[in-house]
Design a protein around this motif. Structure first.
Motif, PDB file in Angstrom:
ATOM      1  N   VAL A 223     -38.631 -11.946 101.527  1.00 54.04           N
ATOM      2  CA  VAL A 223     -38.917 -11.094 100.378  1.00 54.04           C
ATOM      3  C   VAL A 223     -39.835 -11.793  99.372  1.00 54.04           C
ATOM      4  N   PRO A 224     -40.712 -10.998  98.723  1.00 54.03           N
ATOM      5  CA  PRO A 224     -41.507 -11.541  97.620  1.00 54.03           C
ATOM      6  C   PRO A 224     -40.701 -11.395  96.328  1.00 54.03           C
TER       7      PRO A 224
ATOM      8  N   SER B 153     -26.899 -14.681  95.700  1.00 54.48           N
ATOM      9  CA  SER B 153     -27.996 -14.725  94.730  1.00 54.48           C
ATOM     10  C   SER B 153     -28.375 -13.326  94.279  1.00 54.48           C
ATOM     11  N   LEU B 154     -29.069 -13.306  93.175  1.00 54.51           N
ATOM     12  CA  LEU B 154     -29.749 -12.106  92.680  1.00 54.51           C
ATOM     13  C   LEU B 154     -31.207 -12.484  92.474  1.00 54.51           C
ATOM     14  N   ALA B 155     -32.114 -11.593  92.801  1.00 54.56           N
ATOM     15  CA  ALA B 155     -33.537 -11.852  92.583  1.00 54.56           C
ATOM     16  C   ALA B 155     -34.233 -10.542  92.262  1.00 54.56           C
ATOM     17  N   VAL B 156     -35.359 -10.668  91.577  1.00 57.17           N
ATOM     18  CA  VAL B 156     -36.180  -9.505  91.243  1.00 57.17           C
ATOM     19  C   VAL B 156     -37.377  -9.504  92.181  1.00 57.17           C
ATOM     20  N   LEU B 157     -37.578  -8.371  92.862  1.00 58.07           N
ATOM     21  CA  LEU B 157     -38.734  -8.227  93.754  1.00 58.07           C
ATOM     22  C   LEU B 157     -40.006  -8.142  92.943  1.00 58.07           C
ATOM     23  N   LYS B 158     -41.065  -8.743  93.466  1.00 61.23           N
ATOM     24  CA  LYS B 158     -42.384  -8.526  92.894  1.00 61.23           C
ATOM     25  C   LYS B 158     -43.188  -7.739  93.922  1.00 61.23           C
ATOM     26  N   PRO B 159     -44.269  -7.122  93.523  1.00 59.95           N
ATOM     27  CA  PRO B 159     -45.061  -6.358  94.478  1.00 59.95           C
ATOM     28  C   PRO B 159     -45.520  -7.240  95.635  1.00 59.95           C
ATOM     29  N   GLY B 160     -45.374  -6.722  96.848  1.00 64.80           N
ATOM     30  CA  GLY B 160     -45.799  -7.478  98.016  1.00 64.80           C
ATOM     31  C   GLY B 160     -45.179  -6.948  99.291  1.00 64.80           C
ATOM     32  N   VAL B 161     -45.318  -7.736 100.352  1.00 68.76           N
ATOM     33  CA  VAL B 161     -44.827  -7.343 101.666  1.00 68.76           C
ATOM     34  C   VAL B 161     -43.503  -8.040 101.958  1.00 68.76           C
ATOM     35  N   MET B 162     -42.531  -7.246 102.361  1.00 68.62           N
ATOM     36  CA  MET B 162     -41.221  -7.738 102.780  1.00 68.62           C
ATOM     37  C   MET B 162     -41.161  -7.610 104.303  1.00 68.62           C
ATOM     38  N   THR B 163     -40.681  -8.662 104.973  1.00 67.58           N
ATOM     39  CA  THR B 163     -40.590  -8.646 106.434  1.00 67.58           C
ATOM     40  C   THR B 163     -39.132  -8.686 106.849  1.00 67.58           C
TER      41      THR B 163
ATOM     42  N   LYS C 143     -42.540  -4.617 108.695  1.00 69.14           N
ATOM     43  CA  LYS C 143     -43.052  -5.003 107.386  1.00 69.14           C
ATOM     44  C   LYS C 143     -43.109  -3.786 106.475  1.00 69.14           C
ATOM     45  N   PHE C 144     -42.725  -4.023 105.216  1.00 68.36           N
ATOM     46  CA  PHE C 144     -42.690  -2.973 104.217  1.00 68.36           C
ATOM     47  C   PHE C 144     -43.388  -3.452 102.958  1.00 68.36           C
ATOM     48  N   PHE C 145     -44.134  -2.552 102.315  1.00 64.79           N
ATOM     49  CA  PHE C 145     -44.646  -2.839 100.987  1.00 64.79           C
ATOM     50  C   PHE C 145     -43.578  -2.431  99.992  1.00 64.79           C
ATOM     51  N   VAL C 146     -43.282  -3.313  99.029  1.00 64.03           N
ATOM     52  CA  VAL C 146     -42.339  -2.996  97.949  1.00 64.03           C
ATOM     53  C   VAL C 146     -43.061  -3.209  96.623  1.00 64.03           C
ATOM     54  N   SER C 147     -42.854  -2.282  95.683  1.00 65.70           N
ATOM     55  CA  SER C 147     -43.537  -2.379  94.390  1.00 65.70           C
ATOM     56  C   SER C 147     -42.760  -3.230  93.398  1.00 65.70           C
ATOM     57  N   SER C 148     -41.447  -3.106  93.427  1.00 61.54           N
ATOM     58  CA  SER C 148     -40.551  -3.857  92.550  1.00 61.54           C
ATOM     59  C   SER C 148     -39.138  -3.494  92.968  1.00 61.54           C
TER      60      SER C 148
END
Length: 158
Positions: free
Chosen positions: A48-49, A64-74, A84-89
């Protein structure tokens, strides 16, 4: 002496380059506002980004907890295939029981992205950023530009 060290290194390279997966189950749920992509599916790994840096999640990962940033998740599925998925946040939650939940504001399969549309979105976001008259409008527009830039990169990779 150098030859002995080099031969030791050469013997270790194949082991170092191999990725080992745990056989432990990792229940993975991934959804956006419009779609559920995975619902408690058994996966091997998720990359994850995030704003603290991109990272991989394996079974028995530290909670853990994390905040996604825009990018590609595999997602590395149980059968060894990847998606692969694009996630915006969004947000990533990793629990003690090795379950993982990812809730994305917006998400789409990379193969479903249209490069021309992504470039159009980026162009419009850049125009809005240039035309912004207040600091608040400029900040919002720059966020849209960042998301659009990552969307274009994802579309180019798909």
């Amino acid at each position: 002496m150098f030859a002995r060290a080099a031969s030791t290194l050469v013997r270790q390279v194949p082991r170092m380059g191999a990725r080992a997966y745990s056989d432990a189950p990792m229940a993975f749920t991934f959804a956006s506002q419009n779609q559920v992509f995975y619902n408690s599916a058994n996966v091997r790994q998720v990359d994850v980004p995030s704003f603290s840096g991109s990272f991989g999640i394996l079974p028995a990962h530290v909670p853990s907890l994390a905040v996604l940033k825009p990018g590609v998740m595999t997602v590395f599925e149980g059968d060894g295939s990847t998606k692969k998925f694009f996630v915006s946040s969004g947000i990533v939650t990793i629990n003690e029981d090795s379950s993982v939940q990812i809730l994305a504001e917006e998400a789409a399969g990379v193969e479903d992205l249209d490069l021309a549309s992504a470039r159009d979105i980026l162009s419009k976001a850049q125009s809005e950023a240039n035309a912004a008259s207040t600091e608040e409008a400029k900040a919002a527009a720059l966020i849209a530009v960042e998301v659009a830039e990552e969307l274009v990169k994802a579309a180019e990779s798909g």
